[in-house]
Scaffold this active site. Sequence first.
Site, PDB file in Angstrom:
ATOM      1  N   GLY A 158       0.858  -1.188   0.000  1.00 42.40           N
ATOM      2  CA  GLY A 158       0.000   0.000   0.000  1.00 42.40           C
ATOM      3  C   GLY A 158       0.889   1.232   0.000  1.00 42.40           C
ATOM      4  N   ARG A 159       0.402   2.280   0.647  1.00 42.79           N
ATOM      5  CA  ARG A 159       1.152   3.547   0.650  1.00 42.79           C
ATOM      6  C   ARG A 159       2.522   3.392   1.302  1.00 42.79           C
ATOM      7  NH1 ARG A 159      -3.733   4.651   2.911  1.00 42.79           N
ATOM      8  NH2 ARG A 159      -5.202   5.903   1.723  1.00 42.79           N
ATOM      9  N   ILE A 160       2.540   2.749   2.481  1.00 48.50           N
ATOM     10  CA  ILE A 160       3.820   2.684   3.220  1.00 48.50           C
ATOM     11  C   ILE A 160       4.772   1.691   2.549  1.00 48.50           C
ATOM     12  CG2 ILE A 160       4.904   2.238   5.471  1.00 48.50           C
ATOM     13  CD1 ILE A 160       2.313   3.268   6.779  1.00 48.50           C
ATOM     14  N   ARG A 180      -2.494  -8.390  -1.968  1.00 47.66           N
ATOM     15  CA  ARG A 180      -3.750  -9.010  -2.392  1.00 47.66           C
ATOM     16  C   ARG A 180      -4.072  -8.641  -3.844  1.00 47.66           C
ATOM     17  NH1 ARG A 180      -8.671  -8.125   1.533  1.00 47.66           N
ATOM     18  NH2 ARG A 180      -8.254  -6.086   0.708  1.00 47.66           N
ATOM     19  N   THR A 181      -3.897  -7.354  -4.163  1.00 49.62           N
ATOM     20  CA  THR A 181      -4.066  -6.974  -5.572  1.00 49.62           C
ATOM     21  C   THR A 181      -2.712  -6.536  -6.122  1.00 49.62           C
ATOM     22  OG1 THR A 181      -4.781  -4.849  -4.732  1.00 49.62           O
ATOM     23  CG2 THR A 181      -6.491  -6.277  -5.586  1.00 49.62           C
ATOM     24  N   THR A 239       6.440  -2.945  11.131  1.00 50.12           N
ATOM     25  CA  THR A 239       6.016  -1.623  11.622  1.00 50.12           C
ATOM     26  C   THR A 239       4.501  -1.457  11.460  1.00 50.12           C
ATOM     27  OG1 THR A 239       6.558  -0.762   9.417  1.00 50.12           O
ATOM     28  CG2 THR A 239       8.197  -0.401  11.150  1.00 50.12           C
ATOM     29  N   SER A 240       3.797  -2.575  11.181  1.00 50.99           N
ATOM     30  CA  SER A 240       2.355  -2.431  10.918  1.00 50.99           C
ATOM     31  C   SER A 240       1.527  -2.702  12.183  1.00 50.99           C
ATOM     32  CB  SER A 240       1.941  -3.314   9.748  1.00 50.99           C
ATOM     33  OG  SER A 240       2.355  -4.646   9.951  1.00 50.99           O
ATOM     34  N   ARG A 241       1.198  -3.956  12.435  1.00 44.45           N
ATOM     35  CA  ARG A 241       0.534  -4.311  13.691  1.00 44.45           C
ATOM     36  C   ARG A 241       1.145  -5.613  14.189  1.00 44.45           C
ATOM     37  NH1 ARG A 241      -0.676   0.139  13.850  1.00 44.45           N
ATOM     38  NH2 ARG A 241      -2.725   1.144  14.033  1.00 44.45           N
ATOM     39  N   GLU A 270       0.593  -4.819  23.018  1.00 48.06           N
ATOM     40  CA  GLU A 270       1.306  -3.629  23.499  1.00 48.06           C
ATOM     41  C   GLU A 270       0.689  -3.127  24.796  1.00 48.06           C
ATOM     42  OE1 GLU A 270       1.466  -0.813  20.284  1.00 48.06           O
ATOM     43  OE2 GLU A 270       2.371  -2.282  18.948  1.00 48.06           O
ATOM     44  N   HIS A 288       6.619   1.398  19.279  1.00 49.30           N
ATOM     45  CA  HIS A 288       5.596   1.861  18.321  1.00 49.30           C
ATOM     46  C   HIS A 288       5.766   3.350  17.984  1.00 49.30           C
ATOM     47  CE1 HIS A 288       1.270   0.874  16.843  1.00 49.30           C
ATOM     48  NE2 HIS A 288       1.875   1.714  16.028  1.00 49.30           N
ATOM     49  N   ILE A 289       6.916   3.667  17.388  1.00 55.74           N
ATOM     50  CA  ILE A 289       7.214   5.090  17.090  1.00 55.74           C
ATOM     51  C   ILE A 289       7.235   5.390  15.586  1.00 55.74           C
ATOM     52  CG2 ILE A 289       8.481   5.555  19.229  1.00 55.74           C
ATOM     53  CD1 ILE A 289      11.104   5.233  17.498  1.00 55.74           C
TER      54      ILE A 289
HETATM   55  C1  DGY Z   1      -0.882   4.101  12.804  1.00 57.27           C
HETATM   56  O1  DGY Z   1      -1.182   5.285  12.634  1.00 57.27           O
HETATM   57  O2  DGY Z   1      -1.675   3.185  12.589  1.00 57.27           O
HETATM   58  C2  DGY Z   1       0.501   3.789  13.225  1.00 57.27           C
HETATM   59  O3  DGY Z   1       0.593   2.543  13.789  1.00 57.27           O
HETATM   60  C3  DGY Z   1       1.065   4.859  14.103  1.00 57.27           C
HETATM   61  O4  DGY Z   1       2.447   4.682  14.229  1.00 57.27           O
END
Ligand code: DGY
Length: 323
Positions: A158-160, A180-181, A239-241, A270, A288-289
């Site tokens: 996606g964007r990130i 997925r796409t 860095t997602s979840r 968390e 989570h920064i």
């Molecule tokens: C979000 O905005 O979902 C990010 O996890 C923040 O760092």
Amino acid sequence: MANSRPKVLLTRRLPEHAIEKLEAHVELEMNPDDRIMTKAEILEGVKNKDGLLCLLTDKIDKEVIAAAPDLKVIANYAVGFNNIDIAAAHRKNIVVTNTPDVLTDTSADLAFTLILMTGRRVLEAGNYLRAGDWKGWGPLQFLGTDISGATLGIIGMGRIGTAVTKRARGFDMDVVYWNRTRFSVREEKQLGLKYLKFNDVLHRADFLSIHLAYNEETHHLIDEAALQKMKQSAFLINTSRGAIIDEAALVAALKNNKIAGAGLDVFEEEPIITPGLLSLKNVVLLPHIASASTNTREKMAMMAVDDLLAVLQGGKAVNEVLI
Ligand code: DGY
């Protein structure tokens, strides 16, 4: 004269400009402490509110939504919205908004920082020096993995994911991805991307970076079987979840040298850190920064406030979550 301004609950202090704007337009109840509100406090706080501005750390479930009969909008101060029961909100015609785009580059910078830190053993080497153990330059000290020329596997384009790809191209990395796409051939060419099946990305990556939204489908997507498919020399970056990775399986994989290391900014529960992770040298753990730059957090705050006010004033939110 009765106060006719809409009532809003803000669950934690945000950058000052955002609070000033809110105070100018609404009757604001704000968590006075710099800590996560308890469920009981949120339940009490939302009772008579028209708007809720909340964080990714606030679980806005059916119970909270049922406790707020006047609620018209939930503005989430995050791009991820897995903390909110979107279906329950939509059943009550409550608009939910998030904060996309403004945090893309800041988050991609951090994902790339974790690639550099893990590959080049930055934290481990720095800690060694600080501990007073360094006795001078040595040809075999802290040998790491080259970033340039390595293959970056991205799960979730996606964007990130796209922004991380741009950084990787600057480092002459080969980038393979699964999503997925699939992008169009033209887009893939423009970004210098190669599409592979999920398992093939796991096999090929020297660095595997996760950029997916968290939901039932992505829960523990990176489990023991997936970790087994990675190279022994590979690094896992998230860095997602947190719950996209089975952390217990990750600890076992790291302990048994099934993969070379991990860089994690997010965790399953968390702020609880799965036992075993903290004592491993080959992991970099951050609180989570990913979006934590002054500039980005200000933009996120203004975006959330603007969308919240738009709905409360009878208009349309720009960043409405439409699933
Ligand atoms: C979000 O905005 O979902 C990010 O996890 C923040 O760092």
